[in-house]
Write a protein that holds these residues in place. Structure first.
Motif, mmCIF file in Angstrom:
data_model
loop_
_atom_site.group_PDB
_atom_site.id
_atom_site.type_symbol
_atom_site.label_atom_id
_atom_site.label_comp_id
_atom_site.label_asym_id
_atom_site.label_seq_id
_atom_site.Cartn_x
_atom_site.Cartn_y
_atom_site.Cartn_z
ATOM 1 N N LEU B 8 29.290 36.284 -38.601
ATOM 2 C CA LEU B 8 30.112 36.817 -37.506
ATOM 3 C C LEU B 8 29.236 37.152 -36.301
ATOM 4 O O LEU B 8 29.597 36.876 -35.159
ATOM 5 N N ILE B 9 28.087 37.735 -36.588
ATOM 6 C CA ILE B 9 27.185 38.114 -35.492
ATOM 7 C C ILE B 9 26.690 36.861 -34.786
ATOM 8 O O ILE B 9 26.628 36.783 -33.554
ATOM 9 N N TRP B 10 26.375 35.841 -35.591
ATOM 10 C CA TRP B 10 25.856 34.598 -35.018
ATOM 11 C C TRP B 10 26.884 33.945 -34.106
ATOM 12 O O TRP B 10 26.545 33.352 -33.089
ATOM 13 N N HIS B 11 28.165 34.096 -34.456
ATOM 14 C CA HIS B 11 29.209 33.501 -33.640
ATOM 15 C C HIS B 11 29.242 34.074 -32.234
ATOM 16 O O HIS B 11 29.609 33.390 -31.292
ATOM 17 N N ARG B 12 28.908 35.330 -32.139
ATOM 18 C CA ARG B 12 28.908 35.960 -30.815
ATOM 19 C C ARG B 12 27.471 36.253 -30.411
ATOM 20 O O ARG B 12 27.139 37.340 -29.972
ATOM 21 N N LYS B 13 26.614 35.243 -30.575
ATOM 22 C CA LYS B 13 25.182 35.515 -30.475
ATOM 23 C C LYS B 13 24.745 35.972 -29.095
ATOM 24 O O LYS B 13 23.863 36.797 -28.956
ATOM 25 N N ARG B 14 25.413 35.432 -28.073
ATOM 26 C CA ARG B 14 24.958 35.795 -26.719
ATOM 27 C C ARG B 14 25.184 37.270 -26.424
ATOM 28 O O ARG B 14 24.278 37.977 -25.987
#
Lengths: 414, 416
Positions: B8-14
């Protein structure tokens, strides 16, 4: 166009009050701290009265005797200044003054602490003191070893309760002086003119100071013009190089004639090491790095806030993009918005810093501090605000301008 | 679960990268302030070896040119001054010293010893110093008559210095002369350099910290100032520039002026300044604490700013993720589980920031730029910083995560 951007910015700011408040809090706090720091630096090295000729004054503030096994650091000695550095080409006036020395006096059983500075009479011509009473002592007073003194207002208050002091006498450090003049208080940060009591150097208890190469004196050289300053520095360097060290164990005398800023830099970055070259550049570097490091966290905080609000404006961006606005124009718009926000925060920060300066002045932490805003500090604050606004605005603006118009219009994820 | 959160964190990495950056910088600020705090508190709690009560300090300005030159008459005058002070009925005991306790500024020497730099404060004191300050000898002896005319310079060191220089060994009789390893035999001095005399450790005091409670210096050496003969070629005969007086209890500040007058009578060319040691103590503490207080205040405001910013960002991110949360709720996830997800993401991101910061901070004890600070100060400082940052993020995440649980599945899904 610019007015349109600003109008839009105000609308956006009014939409989410909490966000606006958080942004402004961070910005104004950051800028207030930076302005306070700038004011402190400015207070110490800018040409305030009495140092009105500071822009063409050089000083020998530190001296080092250097040998293979030993080093001796200190102020300049009287012998070095008086015996070797007089009558230099390009020098209009030269003065020898001591560092302020803390001494005690007793008045009706209570102890009074004051700083005493021993000076020559030229000191009063290089510096423009504001006399509230009487005047300075003269070359005649020095030659006659007359026990005379100029005191500041604080000292007059302590000894005479604020009544006229000229003609009366005070005892400081066990010596009795007749007051000839009273001047306004000088803040302790202004190390060159600062003291509570100024007396002729010939009133010293012993003549020992006349034999010192390293001592507790500083030499001030007022150049005829700014153009003469490099030549004076070079002349001092070549003369100092020829000074015999007197002491066995030492083979070299090191001293520079330099500006007050370079000296402040020497004190702050090296603790007064006379052997370091060009310390001014070093101080600029250290100060700039510190300011940048300090701005980093507030900037990241603001970037975060701005970036998280991109979606809020998706539809606006979508419409503008479909009607042909280029990414570049959008970047500019958002950047202008952010800088405008920082400037508002900067104005609040400036107000806060005025209050902080007032607190510092009243706290007594800095003796006789008289910190005030001036145009230099104001300009520095403006510079900080614009820099900070750009630093924290570029990334979110770039992100916003890159939104896909179709996605944006659809309201991608609200 | 954790793997899922990472995804989940990687999906919103920016956006999350920005958040982690902010947490990282906050950690560094907290670490700096925390370490300074730990350092100061530890110093404050270590024994200083004396109490400033009833002690007065007289600063003697005898117009000595350099550090090493003095005249026979100066030594004789100093002997008379010490005697004059001792003769006063208000004075219990007198000692002379190069530097008084709580003096702004210090005299240090350093050794390169077994690859480590060991710096210690040094002071030169007369025989009365131990009794005036009330120092406690734990090993060996204090200076005395037996040192008169000795070929070595007698030195008393404090217990931390003995431990650092001679761990597990008996420090008594060891040589401290510079240019040699501590304890080594003195070799013939180089023909150009100054003659190195043996500096023999004769005793160890339990504690003596010259700058008092705020002193970070651990090691301290006291050299004897004999003042028995007046030979100006011997460095140790240089008159002390400070007198420390133990006053009889009940002596008031009114005695300061008569005291100065009395001393002035003995040495007309010199200048004297008297001050109670407690006054020097408070200015020393102000001097040390004021900058730390200012830094802490600024750091406090920075954290307040970060906390508010974090709350705003998390709130915004929850409103943006209404759909996702609504879907989870529609599929039967309980409110607690939704809240746990949001907070879990936050904890994982904070942990990432902590790991990166730890890797950076770990370099400090390795490079050891401030060698006098023990590594555990950094460890405790970092643990405190990490604790604060976890508490801060959870506190800031509480309301937004609570809001997430209020998302109505039907309403959230309608947007699709």
């Amino acid at each position: 166009m610019l007015t349109n951007y600003l109008k839009l910015a105000v609308k956006v700011l009014a939409r989410r009050k909490f966000f606006t408040f958080v942004s402004l809090f961070g910005i104004s706090f950051t800028l207030a701290v930076l302005v306070l720091a700038t004011a402190l630096v400015d207070h110490a090295v800018a040409p305030f009265p009495p140092e009105v000729h500071q822009d063409r004054t050089l000083g020998v503030y530190f001296t080092e005797l250097s040998g293979e096994h030993m080093r001796r650091n200190g102020g300049a000695g009287f012998k070095l200044l008086d015996g070797y550095l007089r009558d230099m080409p390009g020098v209009e006036r030269m003065s020898i003054v001591s560092y302020p020395n803390g001494v005690y006096s007793y008045l009706n059983g209570t102890r009074i602490h004051s700083y005493v500075k021993r000076t020559d009479s030229e000191f009063w011509r290089i510096m423009r003191f504001e006399f509230v009473e009487g005047g300075p002592y003269t070359t005649g007073d020095l030659d006659a070893h007359r026990m005379v003194a100029v005191i500041n207002e604080a000292t007059r208050r302590k000894f005479f309760g604020g009544a006229n002091a000229v003609g009366r006498s005070i005892e400081v450090g066990g010596q009795r002086f007749q007051v000839v003049g009273v001047v306004r208080d000088i803040p302790i940060l202004r190390l060159v003119p600062f003291a509570d009591v100024w007396v002729p150097y010939t009133t010293d208890r012993s003549d020992e100071y006349r034999r010192e190469i390293v001592g507790d004196m500083m030499g001030l050289f007022l150049a005829r013009s700014r153009a003469d300053m490099p030549a004076i520095s070079a002349e001092v360097a070549s003369r100092v190089a020829r000074v015999p060290t007197d002491d066995k164990g030492f083979d070299r005398v090191i001293a520079h004639a330099e500006t007050l800023f370079d000296t402040a830099a020497r004190v702050l970055t090296t603790g007064g090491d006379a052997s370091v070259q060009a310390p001014g550049k070093r101080l600029w570097f250290v100060l700039a790095t510190l300011a940048l490091l300090f701005m980093l966290l507030p900037a990241v905080n603001l970037v975060n806030l701005n970036a998280s609000r991109i979606m809020e404006r998706a539809s606006e961006i979508g419409v503008r993009k479909s009607f042909g606005a280029s990414s570049r124009i959008l970047v500019w718009q958002f950047l202008v918005e952010n800088v405008a926000l920082t400037l508002i925060g900067g104005a609040i920060g400036l107000a806060v810093s005025i209050w902080l300066l007032w607190l510092v002045n009243g706290s007594g932490l800095i003796l006789y501090a008289n910190l005030r805003l001036n145009y230099r500090i104001f300009l520095a604050g403006l510079g900080f605000a614009v820099f900070f606004g750009t630093m924290s605005g570029v990334y979110p603006a770039w992100r916003m301008s890159r939104l896909n118009p179709v996605q944006a219009l659809k309201g991608a994820s609200r | 679960m954790t793997r899922h959160i990472f995804k989940l964190i990687w999906h919103r990495k920016r956006a999350n990268f920005l958040l982690i950056t902010e947490l990282f910088f906050s950690l560094l600020v907290l670490f700096g302030v925390g370490s300074i705090g730990v350092y100061m508190i530890e110093n404050w709690r270590r024994p200083i070896g004396f109490s400033p009560e009833h002690l007065w300090v007289v600063n003697v300005d005898m117009r000595v040119t350099g550090n090493d030159t003095f005249t026979v008459s100066q030594v004789e005058t100093m002997q008379r001054v010490l005697q004059a002070a001792r003769d006063l009925p208000q004075v219990e005991n007198v000692a002379g010293a190069l530097l008084p306790p709580y003096f702004l500024g210090s005299s240090n020497r350093a050794y390169e010893y077994k690859g480590r730099r060991i710096e210690f404060g040094n002071n030169e004191v007369t025989d009365g110093f131990k009794d005036v300050l009330g120092l406690k000898i734990v090993q060996g002896r204090w200076f005395g008559r037996e040192d008169d005319g000795a070929r070595y310079l007698p030195v008393v060191i404090n217990a931390p210095m003995a431990e650092e220089l001679f761990p597990g060994e008996d420090p008594i009789g060891k040589n401290l002369a510079p240019e040699h390893e501590p304890g080594a035999e003195v070799h013939s001095p180089s023909p150009t350099g100054p003659v190195m005399q043996e500096q023999r450790v004769v005793g160890v005091v339990a504690a003596y910290r010259e700058d008092g409670e705020v002193d970070g210096q651990v090691a301290q050496a006291l050299y004897r100032k004999p003042l028995v003969d007046t030979d100006p070629s011997k460095r140790e005969n240089r008159p002390p520039s400070t007198l420390i007086l133990r006053m009889r209890p009940g002596t008031t500040a009114a005695f300061e002026e008569p005291l100065v007058k009395q001393l002035q009578r003995v040495a007309r060319e010199w200048a004297f300044e008297v001050k109670p040691m407690s006054e020097m103590r408070s200015s020393m503490i102000t001097f040390a604490v004021a900058p730390v207080a200012a830094i802490s205040l600024v750091a406090g405001f920075l954290m307040l700013m970060v906390a508010m910013g974090l709350t705003g960002v998390l709130w915004q991110s929850v409103t943006q993720r209404t759909k996702e949360i609504g879907l989870r709720r529609a599929k039967g996830a309980e409110r607690v589980r939704v809240q746990r997800q949001i907070l879990g993401e936050l904890v994982v991101m904070t942990t990432l920031a902590v790991v990166v910061a730890a890797a950076l901070v770990a370099q400090i004890p390795l490079l050891n730029p401030l060698y006098w600070i023990e590594p555990h100060v950094y460890v405790v400082g970092f643990m405190m910083a990490a604790g604060v940052i976890y508490a801060l993020t959870l506190l800031c995440g509480w309301y937004p995560s609570h809001m997430a649980t209020r998302v109505e599945p039907a309403e959230a899904l309608r947007y699709e």
